[in-house]
Design a protein around this motif. Structure first.
Motif, mmCIF file in Angstrom:
data_model
loop_
_atom_site.group_PDB
_atom_site.id
_atom_site.type_symbol
_atom_site.label_atom_id
_atom_site.label_comp_id
_atom_site.label_asym_id
_atom_site.label_seq_id
_atom_site.Cartn_x
_atom_site.Cartn_y
_atom_site.Cartn_z
ATOM 1 N N CYS A 165 40.644 35.686 13.897
ATOM 2 C CA CYS A 165 42.059 35.350 13.971
ATOM 3 C C CYS A 165 42.922 36.599 14.108
ATOM 4 N N CYS A 195 37.877 32.287 13.019
ATOM 5 C CA CYS A 195 38.611 31.069 13.371
ATOM 6 C C CYS A 195 37.625 30.032 13.899
ATOM 7 N N MET A 203 46.199 28.675 14.558
ATOM 8 C CA MET A 203 46.284 30.142 14.495
ATOM 9 C C MET A 203 45.696 30.750 15.771
ATOM 10 N N GLU A 204 46.297 31.823 16.269
ATOM 11 C CA GLU A 204 45.851 32.434 17.516
ATOM 12 C C GLU A 204 44.570 33.239 17.319
ATOM 13 N N TYR A 205 43.831 33.337 18.429
ATOM 14 C CA TYR A 205 42.641 34.180 18.434
ATOM 15 C C TYR A 205 43.002 35.535 19.040
#
Length: 316
Positions: free
Chosen positions: A169, A189, A1-3
């Motif tokens: 996230c 995250c 998952m992107e930050y």
């Protein structure tokens, strides 16, 4: 998952109880009424305690501080939640979220300590009345209040800085009424298990000692009250103490659920109901609990209102 970069992004989306409710308009109206009640009752109680010299005693000095904390606490959360619902815009900036968390933690922590000091005040007044004005002299009262505000501020600052340093996230929806530690950690995250354990340990450390002090104080008070020869004195002591215990029960019940129970036992709906209880309901009820059962406060309130009504009648 992107930050996402917390310092540059637009912030979080607060998906509070108003968004998840089946009747949001009714709930919004209820929160509005409770908020206005909290503002009016706490503000009036604080004003009466300040203006009436007969209430310039330690018990009412501490009660005035409780009213101030409740007034500020509900104002940190309620206006933002209501305006977001009316404007259909639930965003809060990263800095705003951090500020809201700090203020909520500071005011909640200060109230936690203040309730313990109020229990000590009642213990000295009932169990050691001859030493009351020595044990509760003005310097001691101010030291109690300063201790509550200072320790709570330091604790809130550490919690806020450490919580907000986590990478969050892309999913920015906080399923909560306000920015608090448990719902924000669900968006992190990163591994937060150690920090969650730290929050749990510190929550127990911050809540349990004052609660033990309160229970011990009232156990000694009950023992003393039961041996009082005067029925009137016994009844007065019990009424005063029962009001305080009601407030203590409401505050510690909500705080224990939020910060002491393991996160596995939490759900967004339960957390939202709890947050509404201690940020809206409790601040509205506290001054009513103390005032309606207290003859000194009610007498001071009648004198205060009478001074403002009588001049008007005299001109008719």
């Amino acid at each position: 998952m992107e930050y996402w970069n917390s310092t540059l992004d637009s912030g979080f989306i607060l998906m509070g109880i108003l968004n998840d409710s089946g009747s949001p308009e009714l709930l919004c109206a209820t929160i509005t009424v409770l908020y206005l009640l909290a503002l009016t009752s706490n503000g009036l109680l604080l004003l009466v305690i300040t203006m009436d010299s007969r209430l310039h005693v330690p018990m009412y000095f501490l009660l005035g501080q409780l009213s101030l904390m409740d007034l500020l606490f509900t104002s940190v959360v309620s206006p933002k939640a209501l305006m977001d619902f009316l404007r259909s815009e639930n965003t809060i900036s990263f800095a705003g979220c951090a500020l809201q968390m700090f203020l909520a933690l500071m005011l909640g922590g200060a109230e936690d300590l203040l309730l313990a000091f109020m229990a000590y005040d009642r213990y000295v007044a009932i169990c050691h009345p001859l030493n009351y004005m020595v044990c509760m002299r003005p310097r001691v009262c101010w030291l109690m209040v300063a201790t509550a505000w200072t320790l709570a501020s330091l604790s809130a600052f550490v919690y806020t800085v450490y919580t907000m340093q986590y990478p969050f996230c892309k999913v920015r929806k906080v399923r909560h009424l306000l920015c608090e530690i448990p719902p924000l950690l669900k968006l992190a995250c990163a591994d937060t298990s150690r920090y969650e354990l730290f929050v749990y340990v510190m929550g127990v450390t911050f809540l349990i000692p004052p609660l033990v002090a309160i229970i011990s104080s009232y156990a000694l008070i009950l023992f003393t009250v039961l041996h009082m020869p005067s029925n009137e004195g016994r009844q007065k002591a019990l009424v005063t103490c029962s009001s305080h215990l009601t407030v203590v029960g409401m505050f510690y019940g909500a705080a224990t659920f939020m910060y002491v129970l393991p996160s596995s036992l939490h759900s967004p709906t339960q957390d939202n109901i709890t947050s509404v209880f201690y940020t809206v309901v409790t601040p509205a009820l506290n001054p009513l609990i103390y005032s309606f059962r207290n003859r000194e406060v009610m007498g001071a309130l009648r004198r205060f209102l009478g001074k403002r009504v009588l001049p008007t009648h005299s001109t008719i």
